[in-house]
Design an enzyme around this catalytic site. Structure first.
Site, mmCIF file in Angstrom:
data_model
loop_
_atom_site.group_PDB
_atom_site.id
_atom_site.type_symbol
_atom_site.label_atom_id
_atom_site.label_comp_id
_atom_site.label_asym_id
_atom_site.label_seq_id
_atom_site.Cartn_x
_atom_site.Cartn_y
_atom_site.Cartn_z
ATOM 1 N N GLU A 25 0.063 2.825 -0.044
ATOM 2 C CA GLU A 25 -0.932 2.205 -1.083
ATOM 3 C C GLU A 25 -2.115 1.002 -0.850
ATOM 4 O O GLU A 25 -2.959 0.524 -0.947
ATOM 5 C CB GLU A 25 0.418 1.226 -2.112
ATOM 6 C CG GLU A 25 1.240 2.896 -2.636
ATOM 7 C CD GLU A 25 2.079 2.112 -3.902
ATOM 8 O OE1 GLU A 25 2.377 0.965 -4.015
ATOM 9 O OE2 GLU A 25 2.520 3.139 -4.710
ATOM 10 N N GLU A 26 -1.684 -0.166 0.210
ATOM 11 C CA GLU A 26 -1.834 -1.190 0.879
ATOM 12 C C GLU A 26 -3.422 -0.411 1.301
ATOM 13 O O GLU A 26 -3.998 -1.478 0.987
ATOM 14 C CB GLU A 26 -1.273 -1.315 1.698
ATOM 15 C CG GLU A 26 -1.553 -2.728 2.508
ATOM 16 C CD GLU A 26 -1.289 -3.897 3.664
ATOM 17 O OE1 GLU A 26 -1.717 -4.900 4.484
ATOM 18 O OE2 GLU A 26 0.423 -3.511 3.624
ATOM 19 N N ARG A 27 -3.283 0.804 2.422
ATOM 20 C CA ARG A 27 -4.586 0.517 2.664
ATOM 21 C C ARG A 27 -5.945 1.077 1.672
ATOM 22 O O ARG A 27 -6.904 1.222 1.651
ATOM 23 C CB ARG A 27 -4.141 1.798 3.900
ATOM 24 C CG ARG A 27 -3.314 0.287 5.119
ATOM 25 C CD ARG A 27 -2.830 2.178 5.722
ATOM 26 N NE ARG A 27 -2.310 0.931 7.140
ATOM 27 C CZ ARG A 27 -1.509 1.429 7.732
ATOM 28 N NH1 ARG A 27 -0.849 3.043 7.902
ATOM 29 N NH2 ARG A 27 -1.040 0.454 8.873
#
Length: 383
Positions: free
Chosen positions: A240-242
């Site tokens: 999700e961060e990327r």
């Protein structure tokens, strides 16, 4: 991806928030090297934007990750990188594991006020001796009675100076490095925590800290999920961060190209506008095409992620492409601004400084390449 009226509504709300609550203050926040995160996050919480993908029983909107992606892309209208990055850490980097694996008690105590904007969250993974090497984390959390006793140092922590709690990755046993780590909620007012500001060449408005933990005690009930699962949980958060990072760059890159078209159309050299030179308008067309390619890759990855698929490969590609394209767009555009591009207040030079982080933070380009080569079966010794 098929965008619903709800997607468009969120895009509109975020865009108007950026125009009204962020952009008028960016210059002052950049100069101060911080922004009032509690004030800004509370306004976002009141609009329901800090928990789009989280269950309604915790104050979220109960939507899927595609709505977070829309919010990330809309935040690209902000005239700096630091504030959107800080928001993204709060919404999509520090909280996913807590929301997915935390106990009911822990979610009530920390997730609910974080979604409401009453708490600011940070993520404590990187350390001085191993930024992108998550397995090399040295911070320890030993069991003593009903507590964890935490010792170690975390580095490059976005929101670290003002955060109310940290999602901390620490070693809780002496086992193998991929099975000895746990994620723990650490209140940042606990005795034994020291924060030190880190100054950076870009992302000035985002506060960044080095955190020191000296015999910090937290209840063992602050463990997220099961002991030893921290590495796995963190790898899940990275997807999700990327994807969030890739989405947040799209509108920003388009904005920089638009600004450069306008400026080069007006700027004259040798009797014609800079834009009239074929090398310039061709290059800007190439860059626009690259942004659209990144947008398509990001949208596809998010669509598959929402459908429940493992998108480690596509998310790593999007992160890699996002970092490299951000450097390419800002550097090329700065060149066309000439001397004006070399002044600190110029929007292109600011983006040039800010965007350099993208190829480093959240997993360096080389880490993304290593992941991709592993999945391709091309790493030496893995054939």
């Amino acid at each position: 991806m098929q965008f619903t009226p709800e997607h468009r509504q969120i895009e509109d709300i975020v865009t108007r928030f950026v125009d009204k609550e962020l952009n008028p203050h960016v210059a002052a926040w950049e100069a101060a090297e911080e922004f009032p995160s509690h004030e800004v996050f509370k306004k976002l919480g009141d609009l329901g934007l800090l928990g789009l993908k989280y269950p309604t029983e915790y104050g979220g909107a109960g939507l899927d990750f595609s709505y977070s992606m829309v919010m990330a892309e809309a935040l690209g209208a902000c005239q700096c990188g630091g504030v959107p990055m800080a928001i993204g850490v709060h919404t999509d980097m520090a909280t996913p594991a807590l929301a997915r694996f935390g106990s009911e008690e822990l979610k009530r105590e920390f997730l609910v006020p974080t979604i409401a904007g009453d708490y600011v969250a940070c993520l404590g993974v990187s350390e001085p001796g191993g930024g992108s090497d998550v397995a090399a984390v040295k911070t320890t959390a030993r069991t003593e009675g009903g507590d964890y006793v935490i010792n170690g140092t975390k580095m490059w922590i976005t929101n670290g100076l003002k955060a109310d709690w940290c999602c901390l990755l620490a070693n809780t046993s002496e086992g193998p490095p991929h099975r000895n780590k746990s994620l723990i909620v650490v209140p940042m007012d606990a005795p034994g925590i020291t924060r030190q500001k880190i100054r950076k060449i870009g992302m000035h408005s985002s506060d960044t800290a080095q955190l020191f933990f000296d015999n910090v005690r937290v209840p063992r009930r602050y463990l997220i999920g099961q002991e030893g699962m921290g590495f796995t949980f963190q790898m899940l958060q990275f997807q999700e961060e990327r994807l969030w990072g890739a989405a947040s760059s799209l509108k920003s890159l388009d904005r920089l190209i638009d600004l450069t078209i306008d400026y080069t159309r007006q700027r004259q050299a040798f009797g014609k506008s800079i834009l009239d030179n074929q090398v310039v308008h061709y290059r800007l067309a190439e860059l626009r095409t690259e942004v659209e390619a990144l947008r398509a890759l990001t949208y596809r990855a998010v669509e598959l992620y929402v459908a429940g698929q493992d998108v480690t490969r596509l998310a790593s590609m999007a992160k890699l492409k996002c970092g490299r394209l951000s450097r390419e767009v800002t550097d090329s555009c700065l060149q066309y601004w000439g001397g004006m591009g070399y002044t600190p207040e110029n929007p292109i030079s600011q983006a040039w400084r800010d965007s350099r982080l993208v190829s480093i933070g959240g997993g360096a380009d080389e880490v993304m390449l290593g992941i991709l080569c592993k999945l391709e079966g091309t790493l030496p010794g893995r054939r």
